[in-house]
Design a protein around this motif. Structure first.
Motif, PDB file in Angstrom:
ATOM      1  N   SER A 140     -64.699  -9.860  70.447  1.00  0.00           N
ATOM      2  CA  SER A 140     -63.765 -10.528  69.569  1.00  0.00           C
ATOM      3  C   SER A 140     -63.578 -11.810  69.731  1.00  0.00           C
ATOM      4  N   ILE A 141     -63.517 -12.602  68.739  1.00  0.00           N
ATOM      5  CA  ILE A 141     -63.646 -14.139  69.026  1.00  0.00           C
ATOM      6  C   ILE A 141     -62.514 -14.787  68.128  1.00  0.00           C
ATOM      7  N   SER A 142     -61.555 -15.635  68.801  1.00  0.00           N
ATOM      8  CA  SER A 142     -60.457 -16.175  68.028  1.00  0.00           C
ATOM      9  C   SER A 142     -60.310 -17.858  68.648  1.00  0.00           C
ATOM     10  N   TYR A 143     -60.018 -18.524  67.429  1.00  0.00           N
ATOM     11  CA  TYR A 143     -59.820 -19.994  67.728  1.00  0.00           C
ATOM     12  C   TYR A 143     -58.472 -20.481  67.683  1.00  0.00           C
ATOM     13  N   ASP A 144     -57.758 -21.029  68.866  1.00  0.00           N
ATOM     14  CA  ASP A 144     -56.339 -21.424  68.889  1.00  0.00           C
ATOM     15  C   ASP A 144     -55.952 -22.424  67.885  1.00  0.00           C
ATOM     16  N   TRP A 145     -56.035 -22.206  66.641  1.00  0.00           N
ATOM     17  CA  TRP A 145     -55.821 -22.900  65.633  1.00  0.00           C
ATOM     18  C   TRP A 145     -54.201 -23.318  65.846  1.00  0.00           C
ATOM     19  N   LYS A 146     -53.686 -24.642  65.413  1.00  0.00           N
ATOM     20  CA  LYS A 146     -52.237 -24.924  65.430  1.00  0.00           C
ATOM     21  C   LYS A 146     -51.744 -25.291  63.940  1.00  0.00           C
ATOM     22  N   ARG A 147     -50.534 -25.359  63.858  1.00  0.00           N
ATOM     23  CA  ARG A 147     -50.041 -25.509  62.513  1.00  0.00           C
ATOM     24  C   ARG A 147     -50.626 -26.882  61.840  1.00  0.00           C
ATOM     25  N   GLY A 148     -50.873 -26.622  60.766  1.00  0.00           N
ATOM     26  CA  GLY A 148     -51.431 -27.955  59.921  1.00  0.00           C
ATOM     27  C   GLY A 148     -52.702 -27.477  59.148  1.00  0.00           C
ATOM     28  N   ASP A 149     -53.277 -28.166  58.368  1.00  0.00           N
ATOM     29  CA  ASP A 149     -54.673 -27.938  57.442  1.00  0.00           C
ATOM     30  C   ASP A 149     -55.661 -27.479  58.401  1.00  0.00           C
ATOM     31  N   ILE A 150     -56.431 -26.493  57.795  1.00  0.00           N
ATOM     32  CA  ILE A 150     -57.527 -26.005  58.760  1.00  0.00           C
ATOM     33  C   ILE A 150     -58.741 -26.873  58.395  1.00  0.00           C
TER      34      ILE A 150
END
Length: 307
Positions: A140-150
């Motif tokens: 499984s692969i996840s990116y630690d995206w934070k609030r805001g536009d992708i």
């Protein structure tokens, strides 16, 4: 019946099955597939939910047949399925949809990290876990995206950073040295362009402590994302509400809110926030602490004797 995954890679290109929980149109999945296809090293298949299924954990659908419709993704054979991530993996492995088994299953790239106790809730991790249960190597692969536009480029960089891991897993599968008693959970830091390298970690007890807030209508307030570590009002990630729900005049509506995030030092989320790409071997069994096992070993006979 157990599947001997190590015997599947021959002289032909290895087959990779991709799923996720954000849905087949999500930027993480599309970027991962694009990077995989661009290498010309793999045959890529996609079997992913037709809509967002974040935080559904390892749930599966029993009550109705699943629909699968063909989706055009350049360089890949792809289907959108009206099921959960575990459903999609299961269907992709069944040989009912595709003519043969994959050599490797990848679930992601998720919009947001999946570490600590959040692994329990994660549909992304469940997509990989379902493959592991059926003896197919997975991650499984996840990116630690934070609030805001992708920024789609962050997912492209994340996919590229995973290629050495993917190639290493496929090499181990071919050489019959890949471990069969675990699968990998990979998390990529927010500043992926300047990551500090790979870090072998363990699943910690980090968690997002939740609360509840009463609201007047379903659309009120921010949307909760799959990791439960963040909320957004940007509308970038689709909502996963059951729009078929009906509410009487005396119904009360409540939404989850994030109260605080607890990070356990020396474990997956801690090192992810330090800027590392965390690689965490995990399994499907809920192992209990030895002290608990010993306690109940003495406790149960005492209870039994009172019958």
């Amino acid at each position: 019946m157990a599947i001997n995954s190590e015997d599947r890679i021959s002289g032909e290109r290895p087959i990779i099955l991709v799923t996720n929980d954000d849905g087949i149109d999500a930027p993480g999945l599309r970027s991962l597939v694009r990077v995989l296809v661009s290498t010309n090293l793999y045959d890529v298949r996609v079997c992913a939910p037709d809509s967002e299924k974040s935080a559904v954990s390892h749930s599966i659908i029993w009550s109705r047949p699943l629909t699968a419709h063909r989706v055009e993704i350049e360089g890949a054979e792809a289907y959108a399925v009206s099921g959960t991530p575990a459903d999609c993996t299961g269907l992709g492995l069944s040989e009912a949809l595709f003519p043969s088994l994959p050599d490797l299953v990848l679930s992601g790239i998720n919009v947001g990290s999946n570490c600590g106790y959040n692994i329990v809730y994660s549909g992304t991790v469940a997509g990989a876990r379902e493959a592991f249960i059926y003896d197919v190597p997975s991650a499984s692969i996840s990116y630690d995206w934070k609030r805001g536009d992708i920024n789609v480029n962050d997912f492209v960089l994340s996919a590229q950073a995973c290629l050495p891991i993917i190639n290493g897993m496929l090499s181990a599968i071919k050489n019959k040295t890949h471990p069969t008693n675990c699968f990998l959970n990979i998390d990529l830091p927010t500043d992926i362009a300047h990551h500090k390298g790979y870090k072998l970690t363990t699943q910690g007890k980090s968690l997002c402590k939740m609360g509840w807030r009463q609201v007047e209508e379903e659309a009120q307030g921010a949307k909760m994302l799959s990791t439960m570590l963040m909320e957004t009002e940007s509308g970038v990630v689709s909502d996963n509400n059951d729009t078929s729900a009906h509410h009487s005049n005396d119904s009360l509506l409540f939404k989850r809110v994030v109260r605080t995030v607890v990070v356990e030092e020396g474990t997956d989320l801690h090192f992810l926030r330090e800027g590392y790409i965390t690689v965490t071997p995990i399994g499907a069994l809920s192992q209990v602490d030895v002290d608990c096992q010993n306690y109940y070993k003495e406790w149960l006979p005492k209870i039994s004797s009172s019958l």
